[in-house]
Structures are given as structure tokens and as C-alpha cells.
Design a protein around this motif. Structure first.
Motif, PDB file in Angstrom:
ATOM      1  N   VAL B 174      66.698  45.791  11.696  1.00  0.00           N
ATOM      2  CA  VAL B 174      66.050  44.480  11.359  1.00  0.00           C
ATOM      3  C   VAL B 174      66.912  43.230  12.139  1.00  0.00           C
ATOM      4  CG1 VAL B 174      65.230  42.871   9.636  1.00  0.00           C
ATOM      5  CG2 VAL B 174      65.193  45.187   9.499  1.00  0.00           C
ATOM      6  N   GLU B 175      66.194  42.628  13.039  1.00  0.00           N
ATOM      7  CA  GLU B 175      66.914  41.260  13.503  1.00  0.00           C
ATOM      8  C   GLU B 175      65.831  40.021  13.550  1.00  0.00           C
ATOM      9  OE1 GLU B 175      69.505  41.416  16.762  1.00  0.00           O
ATOM     10  OE2 GLU B 175      69.448  43.647  16.683  1.00  0.00           O
ATOM     11  N   ARG B 176      66.402  38.881  13.421  1.00  0.00           N
ATOM     12  CA  ARG B 176      65.666  37.851  13.390  1.00  0.00           C
ATOM     13  C   ARG B 176      66.249  36.795  14.741  1.00  0.00           C
ATOM     14  NH1 ARG B 176      65.553  35.130   8.671  1.00  0.00           N
ATOM     15  NH2 ARG B 176      63.708  36.118   8.020  1.00  0.00           N
ATOM     16  N   TRP B 177      65.635  36.292  15.651  1.00  0.00           N
ATOM     17  CA  TRP B 177      65.914  35.212  16.597  1.00  0.00           C
ATOM     18  C   TRP B 177      64.970  34.234  16.759  1.00  0.00           C
ATOM     19  CZ3 TRP B 177      70.978  35.669  17.490  1.00  0.00           C
ATOM     20  CH2 TRP B 177      71.712  36.700  17.420  1.00  0.00           C
ATOM     21  N   THR B 178      65.257  33.296  17.349  1.00  0.00           N
ATOM     22  CA  THR B 178      64.310  32.308  17.798  1.00  0.00           C
ATOM     23  C   THR B 178      64.005  32.405  19.384  1.00  0.00           C
ATOM     24  OG1 THR B 178      65.471  30.332  18.539  1.00  0.00           O
ATOM     25  CG2 THR B 178      65.398  30.687  16.256  1.00  0.00           C
ATOM     26  N   VAL B 179      63.120  31.716  20.172  1.00  0.00           N
ATOM     27  CA  VAL B 179      62.881  31.854  21.133  1.00  0.00           C
ATOM     28  C   VAL B 179      64.036  30.905  21.986  1.00  0.00           C
ATOM     29  CG1 VAL B 179      60.302  32.117  21.194  1.00  0.00           C
ATOM     30  CG2 VAL B 179      60.981  29.904  21.094  1.00  0.00           C
ATOM     31  N   MET B 180      64.598  30.514  21.124  1.00  0.00           N
ATOM     32  CA  MET B 180      65.899  29.470  22.049  1.00  0.00           C
ATOM     33  C   MET B 180      67.035  30.252  22.121  1.00  0.00           C
ATOM     34  SD  MET B 180      63.765  27.179  20.682  1.00  0.00           S
ATOM     35  CE  MET B 180      64.246  26.807  18.765  1.00  0.00           C
ATOM     36  N   HIS B 181      66.970  31.724  21.777  1.00  0.00           N
ATOM     37  CA  HIS B 181      68.148  32.573  21.801  1.00  0.00           C
ATOM     38  C   HIS B 181      67.728  33.776  22.905  1.00  0.00           C
ATOM     39  CE1 HIS B 181      68.780  30.606  17.992  1.00  0.00           C
ATOM     40  NE2 HIS B 181      70.062  30.627  18.206  1.00  0.00           N
ATOM     41  N   PRO B 182      67.129  33.322  23.983  1.00  0.00           N
ATOM     42  CA  PRO B 182      66.814  34.641  25.032  1.00  0.00           C
ATOM     43  C   PRO B 182      67.812  35.665  25.219  1.00  0.00           C
ATOM     44  CG  PRO B 182      67.263  32.439  26.124  1.00  0.00           C
ATOM     45  CD  PRO B 182      67.432  32.069  24.847  1.00  0.00           C
ATOM     46  N   VAL B 183      69.020  35.417  25.332  1.00  0.00           N
ATOM     47  CA  VAL B 183      70.007  36.131  25.454  1.00  0.00           C
ATOM     48  C   VAL B 183      70.097  37.472  24.268  1.00  0.00           C
ATOM     49  CG1 VAL B 183      72.393  36.832  26.243  1.00  0.00           C
ATOM     50  CG2 VAL B 183      71.354  35.101  27.253  1.00  0.00           C
ATOM     51  N   PRO B 184      70.485  36.822  23.291  1.00  0.00           N
ATOM     52  CA  PRO B 184      70.528  37.665  22.027  1.00  0.00           C
ATOM     53  C   PRO B 184      69.152  38.464  21.653  1.00  0.00           C
ATOM     54  CG  PRO B 184      71.048  35.592  21.192  1.00  0.00           C
ATOM     55  CD  PRO B 184      70.944  35.440  22.728  1.00  0.00           C
ATOM     56  N   LEU B 185      68.003  37.798  21.955  1.00  0.00           N
ATOM     57  CA  LEU B 185      66.743  38.233  21.842  1.00  0.00           C
ATOM     58  C   LEU B 185      66.586  39.484  22.647  1.00  0.00           C
ATOM     59  CD1 LEU B 185      64.077  38.253  20.548  1.00  0.00           C
ATOM     60  CD2 LEU B 185      63.248  36.595  22.071  1.00  0.00           C
ATOM     61  N   THR B 186      66.975  39.367  24.006  1.00  0.00           N
ATOM     62  CA  THR B 186      66.708  40.471  24.911  1.00  0.00           C
ATOM     63  C   THR B 186      67.639  41.745  24.523  1.00  0.00           C
ATOM     64  OG1 THR B 186      66.390  38.631  26.592  1.00  0.00           O
ATOM     65  CG2 THR B 186      66.791  41.103  27.333  1.00  0.00           C
ATOM     66  N   LYS B 187      68.745  41.411  23.942  1.00  0.00           N
ATOM     67  CA  LYS B 187      69.729  42.340  23.718  1.00  0.00           C
ATOM     68  C   LYS B 187      69.125  42.953  22.341  1.00  0.00           C
ATOM     69  CE  LYS B 187      74.510  42.839  22.338  1.00  0.00           C
ATOM     70  NZ  LYS B 187      75.593  42.240  21.675  1.00  0.00           N
ATOM     71  N   ALA B 188      68.286  42.172  21.417  1.00  0.00           N
ATOM     72  CA  ALA B 188      67.975  42.855  20.255  1.00  0.00           C
ATOM     73  C   ALA B 188      66.856  43.691  20.623  1.00  0.00           C
ATOM     74  CB  ALA B 188      67.372  41.596  19.276  1.00  0.00           C
ATOM     75  N   ILE B 189      65.994  43.441  21.818  1.00  0.00           N
ATOM     76  CA  ILE B 189      64.857  44.284  21.888  1.00  0.00           C
ATOM     77  C   ILE B 189      65.177  45.590  22.733  1.00  0.00           C
ATOM     78  CG2 ILE B 189      62.778  44.153  23.567  1.00  0.00           C
ATOM     79  CD1 ILE B 189      62.581  41.103  22.964  1.00  0.00           C
ATOM     80  N   LYS B 190      66.536  45.415  23.522  1.00  0.00           N
ATOM     81  CA  LYS B 190      67.144  46.542  23.855  1.00  0.00           C
ATOM     82  C   LYS B 190      67.534  47.524  22.846  1.00  0.00           C
ATOM     83  CE  LYS B 190      69.574  45.773  27.807  1.00  0.00           C
ATOM     84  NZ  LYS B 190      70.692  44.935  28.566  1.00  0.00           N
ATOM     85  N   LYS B 191      67.994  47.212  21.992  1.00  0.00           N
ATOM     86  CA  LYS B 191      68.478  47.855  20.990  1.00  0.00           C
ATOM     87  C   LYS B 191      67.360  48.365  20.166  1.00  0.00           C
ATOM     88  CE  LYS B 191      71.819  45.560  18.148  1.00  0.00           C
ATOM     89  NZ  LYS B 191      72.285  44.092  17.678  1.00  0.00           N
ATOM     90  N   ALA B 192      66.435  47.763  20.097  1.00  0.00           N
ATOM     91  CA  ALA B 192      65.201  48.318  19.239  1.00  0.00           C
ATOM     92  C   ALA B 192      64.606  49.470  20.090  1.00  0.00           C
ATOM     93  CB  ALA B 192      64.030  47.251  19.056  1.00  0.00           C
ATOM     94  N   ILE B 193      64.514  49.137  21.523  1.00  0.00           N
ATOM     95  CA  ILE B 193      63.964  50.103  22.329  1.00  0.00           C
ATOM     96  C   ILE B 193      64.918  51.555  22.034  1.00  0.00           C
ATOM     97  CG2 ILE B 193      63.451  51.104  24.676  1.00  0.00           C
ATOM     98  CD1 ILE B 193      63.016  47.923  25.372  1.00  0.00           C
ATOM     99  N   GLU B 194      65.770  51.405  22.042  1.00  0.00           N
ATOM    100  CA  GLU B 194      67.037  52.839  22.001  1.00  0.00           C
ATOM    101  C   GLU B 194      66.939  53.109  20.612  1.00  0.00           C
ATOM    102  OE1 GLU B 194      70.136  51.073  24.343  1.00  0.00           O
ATOM    103  OE2 GLU B 194      69.479  52.503  26.099  1.00  0.00           O
ATOM    104  N   HIS B 195      66.584  52.387  19.602  1.00  0.00           N
ATOM    105  CA  HIS B 195      66.922  52.683  18.308  1.00  0.00           C
ATOM    106  C   HIS B 195      65.832  53.903  17.894  1.00  0.00           C
ATOM    107  CE1 HIS B 195      67.691  52.264  13.978  1.00  0.00           C
ATOM    108  NE2 HIS B 195      66.621  52.274  13.575  1.00  0.00           N
TER     109      HIS B 195
END
Lengths: 383, 278
Positions: B174-195
């Protein structure tokens, strides 16, 4: 492994075994009387057949999961009863609009609302056709025995795959909970889904129909990059909600792929019709008493006939008109207050046939004696 | 179109014939879409091995723009449809894209159950705190006191904390980001894909047209700045009192549990137990 030969099965169990034989490998459902044995038997059988059984959080989710599984390439099914069937209506429309093959079993019980949970009824005949919003056609089949539940479940899957449509298999508490001897042949005719050719991948139009009005169905993950859009869509799958001509063309195609195939789809059963002065019209569990009553009437010298709808929708107009041409009276016996009656009158009224009605609600089916009494009354009327 | 736009690296994953997209000026959805595509690109995933299941709403239209298999579902049903798809083909990387109204209101029951089952889905919720597509009605995520067309006197209900809800229901990432955080958001989605399991990424995505106008945010940048100012990292939030956290959006990684089998793995184990018997 599918079972074959002589079997002694409950109606709901027969549906499961037939589904497996037809190739069903995904079942999602939610417990509800009197359909629960289907889910319970699926829970046992699916893992044995390398299939998936999942009990979802409600009926909305159940049909949703079935639609998702169908796009993953599975023959998929759910089963429910009246209250759950009501909840499924929106997604039945989605399956129609996205041409997603699936089978939905509705073991009818008494309503409205929770009604009589453990009692039989035939109250969903109209809902099965008209339950979702908008204009559409689908296929509704209603067997009347355990043998036929088996045979027609296979047919339901075949028709779903052939016409890319949801097929509703109506059952009722009586035939679902009845146990009968049935015979399952060694070989069965199974229809598989029409797939697009791999060489068409580059320029595949997922909603461009073949000559039969039905587009081949790609499987998710096969690289066809399909857009499955439940809004009004063009041949590419892109939505366009303001083009009246596009919407009209799409809906007409979806309806006509079923209506133009009525000869292939619609099945009825008629007995003692050649010289019948009165024909009893019925379906499902009631037809068992109706046939018995007709035989009793014949023994008494009354020229009674028997006509049963096996396919409820599309409606058997042509077959019923043929019967109407050779008889003066009809008696519609059904476990609701007049759903089948309405449709029969629509078809036969122009032919001057007098239609009598024997409705019965409350959960108990008509006895042959009750139907016989109505036959006698109708025959003696106006004479 | 200039040469630079024509060669945009995202285009090989997109149905660029459908551009420009339909989202309003100032909408955050395009930024989430960009993060998804960056994540796929950086991981080197074959787009044909992905599927997108979306709900109804502005964010549900995202499937138009990603050149992959896409199932546009009925309102609220993205998760159960994605569940059926994933279970039947566990090899697919299934994205469920759903808005806050779609996920938390009409689809709320499916949300908690998909999390509980630990279905291996990449669920990305674009949270604009309002029903955007239907014209700005109050949502289960609208902050207390904020205005919407169906809360004309200010919202009198308390909103869901979607990440805490997902966590309590059993989500394993589970993660929460805003659209003003593109780098950690992309990282979170990458983690989600691999999770392996149920991933839930909530992205605060401002809606200047419906939410902004009704709540006196003069222009998109004022709204964006407000969302950013209200955001507090999960680390920092640990040292803040309940009063200090009132009305704040906590961002960061809430949950990342490994080694909890996802539902497909459990089903496979069950199927294999019969193979061994026969």
C-alpha cells in the motif's frame, strides 16, 4: 474427469457436471437458496478439473469475475436465484454489449424480494429477458428434468460461445432439488470459441463482425490489444456516444445475431397436437404436471395437447403460431400471475385462439389433477 | 506535431491516434498515466503481457491511451472483473485503474475483498476527492467541510482513508503519493508490478474543474500547491499529533509485506494437490 453413462444426480449437480463436460473452467458465485448446491459442487469439482472456483462477496462481483475470466479465454459460469439474479442485471447488459460468452444459471424461487426462499416459482421469465436497461436480445433456456438440465447446460455453453452472448439457464427449486436417473453419452458436441487468426493481429478490428454478425473473440494476453468498451463503440472498440447511426447499427447487430438465428436457437416440445382441441402451454417444472394432465384428459376422451417452451427467449412465435393454427383453445399453466400468458396471448390472439390461464403462486406446483380440472372446464366452456 | 513530440518515448506504449486525451486542462490523470508508462518502460515489460481493467469515471478512460488489452467495466466493478481475468491467466500483469468514487463508493465492497484475498493486482486509484466525471458530486473521499454539487453547504461526512482501509483489509502493498511526486510514484508502481499480491497505490490527483472551482481554488496551481502543502511524509507523520495531522494527506509506503501467498498461488497449490493424487 467428466462422468458418463448412467448417473443418479440432483438437478443442481447435473448442471455442474454438464458445465465441466462443456469445458467450463471458471465459476464465481455467491451462496443463495435454492442454487447453493451448484456453488458447493463447483467448489469440489473445479480444482479437480484444473479449474477455478471462487466465492465472491456478492452477485455483482460474481458475474463481474465471470466476465473477466471469459476475456482470459475461459468458459465461465455463475449460478444464483431471484435476489442475486436481480443484482446481476447490470452486468448481464455489460456481457451483451461486450459480446462476452458466459452462462448464468437462475434457479427460480418465489419473490418479489426475499419472498419464499425455499419455494419454487416461475417469476423470472420476464426478468431474464428484460432485466437490464436498454435494447438487447439474449438466449434463455428452461429445462424440465435432471436429464434436460444436463443436456441444456451443455447447449447453453455452446450457444454462448457460438453467438458470443450471455445465456441464461433458468431452473427452479423443483427441478434443481429433484434427483433422477440420467444418461450421459460418451461423446458430446462441444462448440469452441471463434478466435481471430494470429496473422490478423496487426490490423485486428475486434468489433468487426464476420458474415454471421459475430466478430471473432481475442483472448487477453494474446497480443491483439483489444479495447473491450461497454459504452457504444465502433469496430475498433473506440467509444462514440453521440453518433446515433453508430449506436443504431451496433444495437441492431447485437439483436439480429440472435433473432436471425432463431431457427438454430429456439427449441420447443409438442405432443398430442395433431387433433388437439385444447393445448396446454407450459415450461419448466409445471410442464411435468401438464403432460400428466394431458394424458389423463386423453384417457377421458378429451382431445388435449401439450406444448412446452424449452427456449423461453427469443420467444417461439413461429412454433406457437403453428400450434395456434390447429387448435381453438389454449391453457397456460405457470407458477406466476401471468408472465407466460402475456407472451402467448401476444402471439396467438391474432389467430382467434381462446387462451385460458391457470396461475399458481405460493411455492407449490400444479398437480396434474388441478390442470386436468382446468382442461375440462375450458373444453366445456361456450359449448 | 513537432519531431520531438512524434518521437516521445511513451508513444510505443500508447494509442497515440486517440490523442489529445479528453482530460481537462490541469487534470492530474495524465501524470499518473505517464508514471505507469515509465514504470513499464523502465522494467522492460512486454506490453502484451499486461492488461488494463478500468472502472467508470475520468480515470476509467485511461484504457483508451495505453496500447494493451483493455476491459472497460461497469461502474465500480473493475476489481472483481480484474480478479476473474487474473485468476484465469496468472501470467498477465493486470492493472486495475479506478477512481475514488468508483473504488470507494459503488465498488467499496469489492475493494476490501480484493485486498483481503490478496489477488495479485496492480490497483491504481486516482483520487480527486470528488465525482469528477458526473459533474462534481460529493464522494466518500471528499474532505469534511469541502464543497461539491451535492454538498452545497459543505461536506458533513467524514472521508475514507483509502490506504488505511486497504491495510486493514489485508492488502500486502500500500502506498499513497500525489501527482506532484512523479519519481516516487513511478517507483511505487514499479514495486507494485513486481509485488506478488494485492498492491494498492492511491494517487492524489487534483481536479481543478470540479473540485477546484467549487472550493475556491482560483486556478490549478493554487489547488496543486494546496494538495502539496497538505501532504506529509509517513515518516514525519509518526512524530505528529492527531491534531496536527487533521486534514493532512500522509504520503509514502504504508505496507510492504513479502511472502504472503497471493490468491493465484493458493489456487495453483490446490489444483496441484489433485494432480499428485491422480
Amino acid at each position: 474427469m467428466r462422468i458418463s453413462g448412467r448417473q443418479f444426480l440432483q438437478g443442481n449437480e447435473a448442471v455442474v457436471e454438464a458445465a465441466i463436460a462443456a469445458g467450463c473452467r471458471f465459476f464465481a458465485g455467491y451462496p443463495i437458496t435454492p442454487a447453493s448446491e451448484i456453488a458447493e459442487t463447483m467448489a469440489i469439482r473445479m480444482p479437480q478439473e484444473k479449474g477455478i472456483f471462487i466465492q465472491m462477496e456478492d452477485e455483482l462481483a460474481s458475474l463481474s469475475a465471470v466476465i473477466g475470466a471469459s476475456w482470459a479465454g475461459a468458459k465461465a459460469m455463475t449460478a444464483t436465484s431471484g435476489p442475486g439474479f436481480s443484482l446481476m442485471q447490470e452486468n448481464i447488459g455489460m456481457a451483451v454489449m461486450t459480446e462476452t460468452p458466459c452462462v448464468i444459471v437462475d434457479v427460480q424461487r418465489s419473490g418479489p424480494s426475499s419472498g419464499q426462499a425455499t419455494r419454487a416459482a416461475q417469476g423470472d421469465l420476464m426478468q431474464a429477458k428484460w432485466g437490464s436497461h436498454g435494447d438487447y436480445e439474449l438466449i434463455v433456456i428452461y429445462p424440465n428434468s435432471v436429464q434436460e438440465l444436463y443436456d441444456k447446460t451443455i447447449e447453453a455453453f455452446n450457444l454462448a460461445e457460438k453467438y458470443r452472448t450471455p445465456v441464461i439457464l433458468l431452473s427452479d427449486e423443483i427441478i434443481a432439488h429433484m434427483r433422477e436417473n440420467i444418461y450421459i453419452p460418451e461423446t458430446l458436441d462441444i462448440i469452441e470459441r471463434k478466435r481471430p487468426r494470429p496473422e490478423d493481429k496487426e490490423h485486428f478490428l475486434p468489433w468487426k463482425p464476420d458474415d454471421d454478425g459475430i466478430p471473432p473473440m481475442a483472448k487477453f494476453g494474446d497480443g491483439f490489444k483489444v479495447m473491450v468498451e461497454n459504452n457504444t463503440h465502433d469496430a475498433t472498440g473506440r467509444t462514440n456516444q453521440t453518433d446515433a447511426a453508430l449506436h443504431t447499427q451496433l444495437i441492431n447487430r447485437l439483436c439480429n445475431k440472435i433473432l436471425n438465428a432463431k431457427k438454430d436457437i429456439v427449441k420447443t416440445e409438442g405432443l398430442f397436437l395433431d387433433d388437439a382441441e385444447l393445448v396446454v402451454v407450459s415450461c419448466g417444472c409445471v410442464s411435468r404436471s401438464a403432460l400428466e394432465a394431458v394424458k389423463m384428459a386423453r384417457q377421458k376422451g378429451i382431445k388435449a395437447g401439450y406444448f412446452r417452451l424449452i427456449t423461453i427467449w427469443p420467444f417461439a412465435d413461429e412454433q406457437l403460431i403453428e400450434v395456434a393454427g390447429a387448435t381453438k383453445k389454449m391453457l397456460v399453466a405457470e407458477m406466476n400471475t401471468g408472465k407466460l400468458l402475456r407472451e402467448v396471448k401476444r402471439v396467438v390472439d391474432p389467430y382467434g385462439v381462446q387462451v385460458n390461464h391457470l396461475p399458481k403462486i405460493g411455492g407449490a406446483y400444479h398437480t396434474p389433477g388441478e390442470i386436468l380440472a382446468s382442461i375440462e372446464k375450458a373444453v366445456n366452456e361456450n359449448e | 506535431m513537432s519531431e520531438v513530440v512524434r518521437q516521445h518515448p511513451a508513444f510505443k506504449y500508447m494509442r497515440k491516434q486517440f490523442l489529445p486525451h479528453i482530460w481537462c486542462p490541469g487534470c492530474g490523470n495524465g501524470l499518473i498515466l505517464a508514471a505507469i508508462i515509465r514504470a513499464i518502460d523502465e522494467l522492460g515489460i512486454d506490453i502484451d503481457e499486461t492488461s488494463f481493467v478500468t472502472g467508470i469515471g475520468c480515470w476509467g478512460l485511461t484504457g483508451n491511451y495505453i496500447n494493451a488489452d483493455w476491459l472497460h467495466t461497469t461502474h465500480g466493478r473493475a476489481l472483481p472483473m480484474a480478479t476473474g481475468l487474473k485468476l484465469m491467466n496468472p501470467k498477465l500483469k493486470v492493472f486495475a485503474l479506478t477512481g475514488d468514487g468508483d473504488l470507494a463508493a459503488i465498488g467499496g465492497n469489492h475493494f476490501i475483498h480484493a485486498a483481503r484475498r490478496n489477488v495479485d493486482l496492480i490497483t491504481i486509484c486516482s483520487n480527486n476527492m470528488i465525482f469528477g466525471r458526473t459533474g462534481g458530486q460529493v464522494a466518500p473521499t471528499t474532505p469534511e467541510g469541502k464543497y461539491a454539487s451535492t454538498s452545497p453547504y459543505g461536506n458533513i461526512e467524514r472521508p475514507f482513508d483509502l490506504c488505511r482501509l486497504a491495510e486493514a483489509a489485508g492488502a500486502t502493498h500500500v502506498e499513497r503519493w500525489t501527482v506532484m511526486h512523479p519519481v516516487p510514484l513511478t517507483k511505487a508502481i514499479k514495486k507494485a508490478i513486481e509485488h506478488k499480491g494485492f498492491s494498492f497505490i492511491e494517487v492524489l490527483s487534483p481536479c481543478p474543474v470540479q473540485y477546484g472551482r467549487k472550493n475556491k481554488f482560483r486556478n490549478p496551481s493554487v489547488l496543486y500547491n494546496w494538495v502539496k502543502e497538505q501532504s506529509v511524509s509517513i515518516k514525519k507523520a509518526q512524530d505528529m499529533s492527531e491534531q496536527e495531522l487533521e486534514g493532512k494527506f500522509i504520503i509514502g509506503e504504508f505496507v510492504k509485506k513479502e511472502n504472503i501467498p497471493d490468491l493465484s498461488a493458493q489456487l495453483l497449490k490446490l489444483q496441484e494437490s489433485f494432480e499428485n493424487k491422480s
